[in-house]
Scaffold this active site. Structure first.
Site, short mmCIF file in Angstrom:
data_model
loop_
_atom_site.label_atom_id
_atom_site.label_comp_id
_atom_site.label_asym_id
_atom_site.label_seq_id
_atom_site.Cartn_x
_atom_site.Cartn_y
_atom_site.Cartn_z
N PRO A 553 0.21 3.03 3.79
CA PRO A 553 -0.60 2.72 4.96
C PRO A 553 -0.32 3.74 6.05
O PRO A 553 0.82 4.05 6.32
CB PRO A 553 -0.10 1.34 5.39
CG PRO A 553 0.62 0.80 4.23
CD PRO A 553 1.15 1.98 3.47
N CYS A 554 -1.37 4.27 6.62
CA CYS A 554 -1.17 5.47 7.43
C CYS A 554 -1.09 5.21 8.90
O CYS A 554 -1.03 6.13 9.68
CB CYS A 554 -2.34 6.38 7.23
SG CYS A 554 -3.81 5.55 7.79
#
Length: 593
Positions: A553-554
DNA sequence: CCCACTCGGATGATGTTG
DNA sequence: CAACATCATCCGAGTGGG
């Protein structure tokens, strides 16, 4: 044997800043490179506890429950305190990596540091590790005067060019790679760069002749390398630590190790013995992460060189991502049918309204948000009140917004954002994959997902290796880009253990799975609950995993996020380290099988 | 130096559902 | 009307390339 119980400070990788005030996630894991002064280092009080506070016993038990030995936990807390759970987890994982590797170094399977074991000095591994040898040499050498530094660079450059030529690469390309990455780049980075440039050359060969290293360019290369040298010299005189030169360079063009259609070249790479699968693993993240992030990712994943690939070479939308994996790369095959590679190939009907002065061939990265209707209306008004073609100032404004928001031409003077359906199509998902959830949630999930064709290109090598199918451990699954890729490759999935926190994403995956798959899907919401023991039991139950795949997840890494953008220091880092922890748990459980 | 690009979020307003 | 979903608007910095 690495003794992590030792109190000495000999592992200079881990000097930690202390935040002292107990505020979580403010202890930078990477910022230590930016020279934390000694005063900010943790000092132990008379009890031997860093930060002056003893940890609650339940805390220690918690980490013991995750599979860390108690003494290790105690030592880690003594070293950096327990106020920053992420930093603590990273330190524990590092201890564990060092400890495990030292432990298994005796047996025949692997050794983390090849130089440390006698029989590892064969030419197999030394090639890969040459970069590290150079680093050692650099430390031993003097870097005091700039003249000396310049001479060192020259000989260094000759050495590296020779090495590359010995490996079979043309001298020009070796030169070019050094220009691009700097003389001090480790050899494997240079090799990566040469490969990338060769891939690009062959990719673009269709329209052009292959004379791209002719005399005209050579002059420019020399200029570049002079400039670089000057820059390097300036920096080494001490204004800033030379972090840039050390950090992982992004290849330009970002074409990965190879691309579909360039079958002439056989790329090969050497992996550290310890990294060799099974299990195969595949870790993904945004390429444009903050400085040092990729070095850290790589460091924690066996020092494997990341493969950076922009999916604009695979489909009609850009998506710059890095992948660290231990998959073979020689026998990849492209997904069929191949994805359309330009906007017009993907959406021929937009050609009708596309103005000649919009020369985009690819869309930018599909994001989680889209342009507002107000914006497209403003654009329409601006165009309606302008001449045809519009004056340069209007063109410039419109183009800027079009690029920024990925707008397409859907009518006279009319631009619009892409639909979720079109997101799905561009990203390689089946139609209506995310249908049935809210519109904004569709954008959000799709904007965060894999580009299926790109991932499938990398995973395609598994098909021949596992003709009967695979067991997959899928971390931060999202809407299941990896699973869709495997399915589209015709790889059967016996079992998928999927960790995904988003409820709607789990629903999307479950919906797709029940329609298309016959295997078992086990969905887990919270990565914390996937303890090492639970990993062990899954390994026992399913006979091990063939693939451990994880997109990261960025949130805190993307350039557009101004809120705590902290590299490996935020919540995000915890997720990455869970990836590392779980991968390590799978590996050791499978070793015991 | 300028500018493009980036797996974004907090907030308050407006719309929708029960 | 309240609770909830969606929209609009502002916000904004780090990195890299020309």
């Amino acid at each position: 044997m690495v003794d992590w119980r030792s109190d000495s400070d000999d592992d200079d990788n881990f000097e930690w800043e202390s935040d002292g005030d107990g505020e979580p996630s403010s202890t930078p894991a990477l910022r230590n490179l930016d020279a934390a002064g000694p005063s900010t280092l943790v000092r132990q009080d008379s009890n031997g506890w860093g930060n002056g506070e003893a940890p609650p016993p339940s805390l220690i038990e918690g980490y013991v429950g995750m599979g860390f030995p108690e003494e290790m936990v105690v030592k880690a807390i003594k070293d950096i305190g327990h106020s920053d759970a992420n930093a603590l987890l990273e330190l524990l994982l590092t201890y564990k990596t060092l400890g495990d590797d030292a432990a298994v170094g005796n047996c025949s399977t692997s050794g983390f540091i090849p130089q440390s074991t006698e029989e590892d000095d064969d030419d197999l591994d030394s090639e890969y590790w040459e970069g590290d040898d150079d680093a050692d040499g650099r430390e031993a050498g003097s870097d005091g005067s700039s003249d000396e530094g310049f001479l060192r660079e020259l000989s260094e450059m000759d050495k590296k060019i020779n090495a590359l030529v010995d490996m079979g690469y043309p001298e020009d390309e070796a030169n070019l790679a050094i220009t691009r990455c700097g003389v001090d780049a480790p050899l494997y980075v240079l090799v990566d760069s040469v490969c990338a440039s060769q891939a690009a050359g062959e990719y673009e060969v269709t329209g052009r002749c292959f004379d791209s290293f002719g005399g005209r360019k050579k002059a420019r290369l020399m200029e570049d390398s002079k400039k670089k040298r000057k820059r390097y010299g300036g920096r080494s005189q001490g204004s800033r630590p030379p972090l840039d030169e050390e950090s992982m360079p992004l290849p330009n063009p970002m074409v990965g190790f190879n691309l579909p259609g360039d079958m002439l070249r056989t790329v090969s790479r050497k992996l550290p013995r310890q990294a060799i699968g099974p299990p195969y693993f595949y870790f993904e993240n945004v390429a444009l992460a903050p400085r040092g992030s990729w070095d850290a990712f790589s460091r924690h994943l066996y020092d494997i060189v990341p493969e950076f690939l922009d999916s604009k070479y695979m489909c009609a939308a850009a998506r710059k991502r890095g992948y660290i994996h231990n998959l073979p790369i020689e026998t990849r095959v492209n997904l069929l049918p191949p994805a359309p590679k330009t906007i017009f190939e993907a959406f021929p009907h937009y050609k009708k309204w596309w103005p000649s002065w919009d020369n985009r061939k690819h869309l930018n990265c599909l994001q989680t948000c889209i342009a507002s209707a107000k914006l497209t209306e403003r654009i329409q008004r601006a165009l309606a009140s302008a001449s045809n073609p519009p004056p340069p100032s209007v063109q410039k404004y419109v183009m800027k917004e079009c690029r920024k928001w990925n707008l397409v031409w859907v009518g006279k003077n009319k631009v619009a954002a892409l639909d979720p359906d079109e997101f799905e199509y561009l990203l390689g998902f089946p139609r209506d994959h995310t249908r049935g959830i809210g519109k904004t949630e569709r954008y959000k999930s799709l904007g965060n997902s894999f580009q299926v064709d790109s991932v499938a290109w990398h995973l395609s090598v598994l098909k021949a290796m596992y003709p009967n199918g695979v067991n997959v451990l899928s971390l931060f699954t999202g809407i299941g880009g990896g699973e869709v890729a495997l399915h589209r490759l015709g790889i059967h999935m016996h079992t998928v253990i999927s960790v995904e926190i988003g409820e709607v994403n789990r629903r999307v995956l479950r919906g797709w799975w029940d329609q298309t798959q016959t295997g078992t899907l086990i969905e887990i919401a919270d990565v914390q609950s996937l303890t090492n023991e639970r990993v062990d039991s899954y390994v026992d139950r399913f006979g091990g995993f063939d693939l451990v795949i994880g997109g990261s997840p960025c949130n805190n890494l993307a350039g557009s996020n101004r809120h705590h953008r902290d590299g490996l220091d935020g919540e995000h880092s915890a997720l990455f380290f869970h990836y590392v922890r779980i991968l390590s748990a799978v590996k050791s459980a499978m070793r015991r099988m």
